[in-house]
Scaffold this motif. Structure first.
Motif, short mmCIF file in Angstrom:
data_model
loop_
_atom_site.label_atom_id
_atom_site.label_comp_id
_atom_site.label_asym_id
_atom_site.label_seq_id
_atom_site.Cartn_x
_atom_site.Cartn_y
_atom_site.Cartn_z
N GLU A 158 0.83 -1.22 0.00
CA GLU A 158 0.00 0.00 0.00
C GLU A 158 0.86 1.26 0.00
O GLU A 158 0.41 2.33 -0.37
CB GLU A 158 -0.93 0.01 1.22
CG GLU A 158 -0.19 0.07 2.53
CD GLU A 158 -1.11 0.31 3.72
OE1 GLU A 158 -1.85 1.31 3.70
OE2 GLU A 158 -1.07 -0.51 4.66
N TYR A 159 2.12 1.13 0.43
CA TYR A 159 2.98 2.31 0.58
C TYR A 159 3.67 2.72 -0.73
O TYR A 159 4.11 3.86 -0.85
CB TYR A 159 4.04 2.05 1.66
CG TYR A 159 3.42 1.68 2.97
CD1 TYR A 159 2.71 2.61 3.73
CD2 TYR A 159 3.50 0.37 3.46
CE1 TYR A 159 2.11 2.27 4.93
CE2 TYR A 159 2.91 0.02 4.66
CZ TYR A 159 2.21 0.97 5.39
OH TYR A 159 1.60 0.62 6.57
N GLU A 162 1.00 3.50 -5.31
CA GLU A 162 0.64 4.73 -6.02
C GLU A 162 1.79 5.21 -6.91
O GLU A 162 1.57 5.58 -8.07
CB GLU A 162 0.24 5.82 -5.03
CG GLU A 162 -0.33 7.06 -5.70
CD GLU A 162 -1.04 7.99 -4.72
OE1 GLU A 162 -1.62 8.97 -5.19
OE2 GLU A 162 -1.02 7.74 -3.50
N LYS A 192 -6.46 -3.04 3.61
CA LYS A 192 -5.80 -1.73 3.47
C LYS A 192 -5.26 -1.54 2.06
O LYS A 192 -5.36 -0.45 1.49
CB LYS A 192 -4.68 -1.59 4.50
CG LYS A 192 -5.18 -1.32 5.90
CD LYS A 192 -4.05 -1.21 6.91
CE LYS A 192 -3.35 0.13 6.79
NZ LYS A 192 -2.33 0.30 7.86
N PHE A 193 -4.71 -2.61 1.48
CA PHE A 193 -4.18 -2.49 0.11
C PHE A 193 -5.30 -2.24 -0.89
O PHE A 193 -5.20 -1.35 -1.74
CB PHE A 193 -3.39 -3.74 -0.29
CG PHE A 193 -2.82 -3.62 -1.68
CD1 PHE A 193 -1.65 -2.92 -1.89
CD2 PHE A 193 -3.48 -4.17 -2.77
CE1 PHE A 193 -1.12 -2.77 -3.17
CE2 PHE A 193 -2.97 -4.03 -4.05
CZ PHE A 193 -1.79 -3.32 -4.26
N ASN A 195 -8.24 -0.99 -0.34
CA ASN A 195 -8.76 0.37 -0.12
C ASN A 195 -7.86 1.41 -0.76
O ASN A 195 -8.35 2.42 -1.31
CB ASN A 195 -8.89 0.64 1.39
CG ASN A 195 -10.08 -0.08 1.99
OD1 ASN A 195 -11.01 -0.48 1.29
ND2 ASN A 195 -10.04 -0.28 3.30
N LYS A 196 -6.55 1.19 -0.71
CA LYS A 196 -5.61 2.11 -1.33
C LYS A 196 -5.79 2.12 -2.85
O LYS A 196 -5.76 3.18 -3.49
CB LYS A 196 -4.16 1.71 -0.98
CG LYS A 196 -3.10 2.65 -1.53
CD LYS A 196 -3.21 4.03 -0.89
CE LYS A 196 -2.12 4.97 -1.38
NZ LYS A 196 -2.26 6.33 -0.80
N GLU A 199 -8.81 4.08 -3.66
CA GLU A 199 -8.51 5.49 -3.47
C GLU A 199 -7.76 6.08 -4.68
O GLU A 199 -8.07 7.18 -5.16
CB GLU A 199 -7.63 5.63 -2.21
CG GLU A 199 -7.26 7.02 -1.80
CD GLU A 199 -6.27 7.00 -0.64
OE1 GLU A 199 -5.23 7.66 -0.76
OE2 GLU A 199 -6.54 6.31 0.36
#
Length: 202
Positions: A158-159, A162, A192-193, A195-196, A199
């Motif tokens: 997730e970090y 993007e 979380k991934f 959702n990222k 987003e």
């Protein structure tokens, strides 16, 4: 953007991934892997409503007998992670599967190997570390062909998703970065991934 999550447990992880609309669910058939699934768990997969998700059998130089006994009728895709040739790829495709062919990339010239496998439905560019979660070299990410047919694996999370997406990658393959201990997916990390990804897309 497309997401494939690999090394899933048929009993523990599948419903979550289906609920989150993960595009590809990968199951490992490789005895040396800590994520290798029990053959007895294959029948569990038939109980799920896959909706728009695809089930992928990740194999290393699988035999015809193994494919016919365990994979036919249970999986949409076979991922070829071994030394399979184009000829072998076509043989397996003719058994009724779509094919993901893994290309291990150490240097830029390795990327061009994908041209030898033009019959594959998906090309997965991966680090040469098998399941050791090496990071894919950033300078080579830009060299990968863009489009839905080309996927990237190698320490995606997730970090950094993007930034990798900004380099042109639209298809992400994850495994160990979604675990808190070896071989066990962390459902919180998966959520979380995804959702990222939502987003970024919105």
């Amino acid at each position: 953007m497309k997401v494939k999550i690999c090394g899933l447990n048929p009993n523990r992880d599948v419903q979550l991934c289906l609920d989150l609309k993960v595009d590809y669910l990968g199951f490992i058939f490789y005895e040396k892997s800590p994520r290798n699934i029990n053959l007895s768990d294959i029948e569990t997969l038939s109980r799920y409503d896959r909706k728009n998700s695809a089930f992928v059998a990740v194999t290393v130089n699988a035999s015809d007998d193994f494919i016919k006994k365990y994979l036919v009728g249970n999986f949409n895709y076979i991922q070829l992670h071994g030394s399979e040739t184009l000829e072998r790829l076509i043989e397996i495709k003719n058994m009724g599967f779509k094919i993901i062919k893994t290309i291990k990339v150490k240097e830029e010239q390795d990327i061009d190997k994908h041209k030898e496998f033009n019959k594959a439905d998906v090309i997965l560019f991966d680090t040469p570390g098998m399941e050791k979660s090496l990071e894919f070299p950033k300078n080579l990410i830009k060299k990968i062909p863009s489009g839905d047919k080309f996927a990237l694996a190698g320490s995606i999370s997730e970090y950094n998703v993007e930034n990798i997406n900004k380099l042109g990658v639209k298809f992400f393959d994850l495994s160990s970065s979604l675990e808190s201990q070896l071989g066990y997916k962390d459902h919180h990390k998966i959520k979380k991934f995804i959702n990222k990804v939502y987003e970024i897309e919105n």
